[in-house]
Design a protein around this motif. Structure first.
Motif, PDB file in Angstrom:
ATOM      1  N   UNK A 175       3.346   7.925   8.653  1.00 40.31           N
ATOM      2  CA  UNK A 175       2.410   8.826   9.558  1.00 40.31           C
ATOM      3  C   UNK A 175       1.405   9.839   8.639  1.00 40.31           C
ATOM      4  N   UNK A 176       1.809   9.938   7.365  1.00 36.93           N
ATOM      5  CA  UNK A 176       0.744  10.673   6.628  1.00 36.93           C
ATOM      6  C   UNK A 176      -0.289   9.835   6.313  1.00 36.93           C
ATOM      7  N   UNK A 177      -0.068   8.793   5.995  1.00 28.56           N
ATOM      8  CA  UNK A 177      -1.070   7.575   5.552  1.00 28.56           C
ATOM      9  C   UNK A 177      -1.883   7.522   6.914  1.00 28.56           C
ATOM     10  N   UNK A 178      -1.258   7.294   8.022  1.00 36.36           N
ATOM     11  CA  UNK A 178      -2.111   6.942   9.133  1.00 36.36           C
ATOM     12  C   UNK A 178      -3.184   7.981   9.264  1.00 36.36           C
ATOM     13  N   UNK A 179      -2.735   9.524   9.340  1.00 37.33           N
ATOM     14  CA  UNK A 179      -3.704  10.493   9.374  1.00 37.33           C
ATOM     15  C   UNK A 179      -4.653  10.529   8.374  1.00 37.33           C
ATOM     16  N   UNK A 180      -4.314  10.310   7.155  1.00 37.29           N
ATOM     17  CA  UNK A 180      -5.235  10.299   6.060  1.00 37.29           C
ATOM     18  C   UNK A 180      -6.091   9.267   6.190  1.00 37.29           C
ATOM     19  N   UNK A 181      -5.894   8.007   6.525  1.00 40.93           N
ATOM     20  CA  UNK A 181      -6.647   6.929   6.812  1.00 40.93           C
ATOM     21  C   UNK A 181      -7.645   7.023   7.835  1.00 40.93           C
ATOM     22  N   UNK A 182      -7.292   7.614   9.061  1.00 43.15           N
ATOM     23  CA  UNK A 182      -8.264   7.802  10.085  1.00 43.15           C
ATOM     24  C   UNK A 182      -9.125   8.969   9.773  1.00 43.15           C
ATOM     25  N   UNK A 183      -8.784   9.872   9.376  1.00 43.90           N
ATOM     26  CA  UNK A 183      -9.955  10.831   8.944  1.00 43.90           C
ATOM     27  C   UNK A 183     -10.826  10.225   7.777  1.00 43.90           C
ATOM     28  N   UNK A 184     -10.239   9.590   6.691  1.00 45.39           N
ATOM     29  CA  UNK A 184     -11.138   8.970   5.655  1.00 45.39           C
ATOM     30  C   UNK A 184     -11.952   8.220   6.334  1.00 45.39           C
ATOM     31  N   UNK A 185     -11.694   7.152   7.278  1.00 42.39           N
ATOM     32  CA  UNK A 185     -12.540   6.328   7.688  1.00 42.39           C
ATOM     33  C   UNK A 185     -13.540   6.807   8.620  1.00 42.39           C
ATOM     34  N   UNK A 186     -13.373   7.887   9.445  1.00 42.75           N
ATOM     35  CA  UNK A 186     -14.227   8.540  10.151  1.00 42.75           C
ATOM     36  C   UNK A 186     -15.205   9.106   9.230  1.00 42.75           C
ATOM     37  N   UNK A 187     -15.136   9.605   8.001  1.00 42.12           N
ATOM     38  CA  UNK A 187     -15.976  10.098   7.462  1.00 42.12           C
ATOM     39  C   UNK A 187     -16.644   9.107   6.752  1.00 42.12           C
ATOM     40  N   UNK A 188     -16.285   8.049   6.225  1.00 42.81           N
ATOM     41  CA  UNK A 188     -16.817   6.989   5.366  1.00 42.81           C
ATOM     42  C   UNK A 188     -17.619   5.979   6.047  1.00 42.81           C
ATOM     43  N   UNK A 243       0.845  -1.066  -0.070  1.00 41.68           N
ATOM     44  CA  UNK A 243      -0.067   0.090  -0.095  1.00 41.68           C
ATOM     45  C   UNK A 243       0.826   1.254   0.060  1.00 41.68           C
ATOM     46  N   UNK A 244       2.005   1.355   0.881  1.00 43.44           N
ATOM     47  CA  UNK A 244       2.651   2.416   0.812  1.00 43.44           C
ATOM     48  C   UNK A 244       3.510   2.614  -0.617  1.00 43.44           C
ATOM     49  N   UNK A 245       3.819   1.466  -1.055  1.00 41.25           N
ATOM     50  CA  UNK A 245       4.437   1.583  -2.474  1.00 41.25           C
ATOM     51  C   UNK A 245       3.395   2.271  -3.345  1.00 41.25           C
ATOM     52  N   UNK A 246       2.328   2.016  -3.247  1.00 32.77           N
ATOM     53  CA  UNK A 246       1.394   2.627  -4.356  1.00 32.77           C
ATOM     54  C   UNK A 246       1.265   3.882  -4.015  1.00 32.77           C
ATOM     55  N   UNK A 247       1.227   4.074  -2.793  1.00 32.16           N
ATOM     56  CA  UNK A 247       0.837   5.878  -2.426  1.00 32.16           C
ATOM     57  C   UNK A 247       2.211   6.515  -2.733  1.00 32.16           C
ATOM     58  N   UNK A 248       3.061   5.965  -2.606  1.00 32.23           N
ATOM     59  CA  UNK A 248       4.508   6.716  -2.976  1.00 32.23           C
ATOM     60  C   UNK A 248       4.825   7.795  -2.342  1.00 32.23           C
ATOM     61  N   UNK A 249       4.180   8.906  -2.061  1.00 33.83           N
ATOM     62  CA  UNK A 249       4.461  10.252  -1.233  1.00 33.83           C
ATOM     63  C   UNK A 249       3.484  10.382  -0.324  1.00 33.83           C
ATOM     64  N   UNK A 250       4.172  11.199   0.757  1.00 33.28           N
ATOM     65  CA  UNK A 250       2.944  11.817   1.876  1.00 33.28           C
ATOM     66  C   UNK A 250       2.116  12.678   1.170  1.00 33.28           C
ATOM     67  N   UNK A 251       2.276  13.521   0.379  1.00 31.35           N
ATOM     68  CA  UNK A 251       1.410  14.476  -0.273  1.00 31.35           C
ATOM     69  C   UNK A 251       0.104  13.719  -1.103  1.00 31.35           C
ATOM     70  N   UNK A 252       0.427  12.485  -1.556  1.00 32.95           N
ATOM     71  CA  UNK A 252      -0.640  11.817  -2.251  1.00 32.95           C
ATOM     72  C   UNK A 252      -1.401  10.823  -1.489  1.00 32.95           C
ATOM     73  N   UNK A 253      -1.044  10.805  -0.036  1.00 40.27           N
ATOM     74  CA  UNK A 253      -1.778   9.901   0.805  1.00 40.27           C
ATOM     75  C   UNK A 253      -3.503  10.248   0.962  1.00 40.27           C
ATOM     76  N   UNK A 254      -3.742  11.417   0.940  1.00 39.39           N
ATOM     77  CA  UNK A 254      -5.133  11.723   1.272  1.00 39.39           C
ATOM     78  C   UNK A 254      -6.023  11.224   0.130  1.00 39.39           C
ATOM     79  N   UNK A 255      -5.513  11.779  -1.185  1.00 36.93           N
ATOM     80  CA  UNK A 255      -6.351  11.460  -2.305  1.00 36.93           C
ATOM     81  C   UNK A 255      -6.288   9.854  -2.544  1.00 36.93           C
ATOM     82  N   UNK A 256      -5.402   9.338  -2.401  1.00 38.02           N
ATOM     83  CA  UNK A 256      -5.191   7.699  -2.564  1.00 38.02           C
ATOM     84  C   UNK A 256      -6.105   6.976  -1.567  1.00 38.02           C
ATOM     85  N   UNK A 257      -6.231   7.325  -0.216  1.00 36.77           N
ATOM     86  CA  UNK A 257      -6.835   6.782   0.639  1.00 36.77           C
ATOM     87  C   UNK A 257      -8.488   6.906   0.415  1.00 36.77           C
ATOM     88  N   UNK A 258      -8.801   8.111   0.003  1.00 35.15           N
ATOM     89  CA  UNK A 258     -10.132   8.333  -0.356  1.00 35.15           C
ATOM     90  C   UNK A 258     -10.840   7.309  -1.611  1.00 35.15           C
TER      91      UNK A 258
END
Length: 357
Positions: free
Chosen positions: A270-283, A212-227
């Motif tokens: 850490x960026x993926x963790x924060x993006x994931x927690x926020x996205x899961x709380x919304x969805x 999953x981290x490989x697919x996301x690549x960079x911290x700025x891409x985390x939020x869009x990828x997770x959503x």
């Protein structure tokens, strides 16, 4: 009807308590965080085995001798691991350990040597013999990678072994207790538990976290990828746990250990963790899905240069100590584990279950 035995009490244990509502893991009266701060793996094993397992007073020295004896047994068998995965190779080697006169220290040492040898063989590398002057964590890390670890690496790896040593009545531990209850012997119980751990629903999650981290690549891409992943109905690897309704306590222990190592992908994680927690709380409002142990396990083992295909065998080498403790605890009850089942198939025409014919 409970098809997965959820909530069914199948054993009483003094070994570990998993508090899923409060995010606590207790090992024989100690919080995991207490043990991870300063205890060695051997000290935690001695704590688990107290009153259950007979072991020498100097457990580190005994484990070192057990590793040497295991190497003498396994070295001639290594050519037979050709074509096997790391976990299959580990299972093969441990299956050669006889139940009698196998004892706990020898079996735990054998698990470590089998793990390191099988991982290296699967990677096309020569397996390495143990060094008796090293502690268990330091020697396993050296045999795994082909080079010794520095102080920070050895301590981080030891913290991982401590965090993985036991965790209630999970599938593999329950398997070990069932086999032990038949009187089959410790080696059989451990090999059976390893077979249960091999299944991807139990022991196969840390590797896909890195995918999953490989697919996301960079911290700025985390939020869009997770959503996007959640919108497609995909599972976020390393999030959620069957027991914990809050954060898995092992996650913070392992995250702190990763932080002591140079390099790695902690900022991305850490960026993926924060993006994931926020996205899961919304969805998924009203459903708490937090980080579990696999998330930072993956980061830690990657930072230690352990191949992804070896993650489950490394876990097994640590959990073997817990499997042995549970097997011995079950044997002390003298009771065969034999749950009942409810028949839901067709009945013969001449047979009525609610009548005596």
């Amino acid at each position: 009807m409970t098809t997965g035995l959820d909530g069914v009490i199948a054993a009483q244990t003094r070994l570990s308590h998993v508090d899923g509502e409060r995010g606590r893991l207790i090992l024989r009266g100690y919080e995991l965080e207490q043990l991870a701060r300063s205890w060695s793996f051997e000290e935690v094993v001695a704590l688990l085995w107290q009153g259950l397992v007979s072991y020498p007073h100097d457990l580190p020295a005994a484990l070192a001798q057990a590793r040497i004896a295991a190497w003498a047994r396994f070295a001639p068998l290594l050519p037979y691991l050709e074509g096997m995965s790391a976990i299959e190779g580990m299972r093969f080697l441990l299956a050669t350990v006889p139940d009698q006169p196998a004892e706990a220290t020898a079996l735990l040492g054998s698990a470590g040597v089998a793990m390191a040898a099988a991982i290296r063989q699967a990677q096309g590398q020569a397996a390495l013999a143990p060094e008796p002057g090293l502690g268990h964590a330091a020697d396993l890390l050296r045999m795994l990678r082909g080079r010794p670890g520095n102080t920070a690496e050895v301590r981080a790896f030891e913290i991982y072994l401590v965090a993985a040593v036991d965790h209630g009545l999970n599938a593999s531990t329950f398997t070990a207790r069932v086999v032990a209850s038949t009187g089959a012997g410790l080696a059989s119980a451990v090999v059976a538990a390893l077979g249960a751990l091999k299944g991807p629903l139990h022991g196969g999650a840390p590797g896909p976290v890195l995918d999953m981290l490989d697919a996301i690549g960079t911290a700025p891409a985390a939020e869009a990828w997770v959503d996007a992943a959640i919108a497609r109905g995909e599972r976020l690897m390393g999030f959620g746990h069957r027991i914990y309704r809050v954060r898995d306590p092992r996650a913070d222990v392992l995250k702190a250990a990763v932080g002591t190592l140079h390099g790695g992908r902690i900022a991305l994680a850490e960026a993926v963790e924060q993006a994931g927690l926020k996205a899961l709380a919304r969805h998924k409002p009203g459903r708490r899905l937090d980080i579990n142990t696999e998330f930072y396990t993956a980061l830690l083992l990657e930072a230690l240069d352990i191949p992804r295909a070896g993650f489950t065998p490394v876990f097994a080498a640590a959990r073997t100590a817990g499997w042995i403790a549970h097997a011995c605890e079950q044997q002390q009850t003298g009771r065969l584990l034999r749950p009942a089942s409810e028949y839901i198939g067709p009945w013969p025409q001449a047979y009525q279950p609610d009548k005596v014919l």
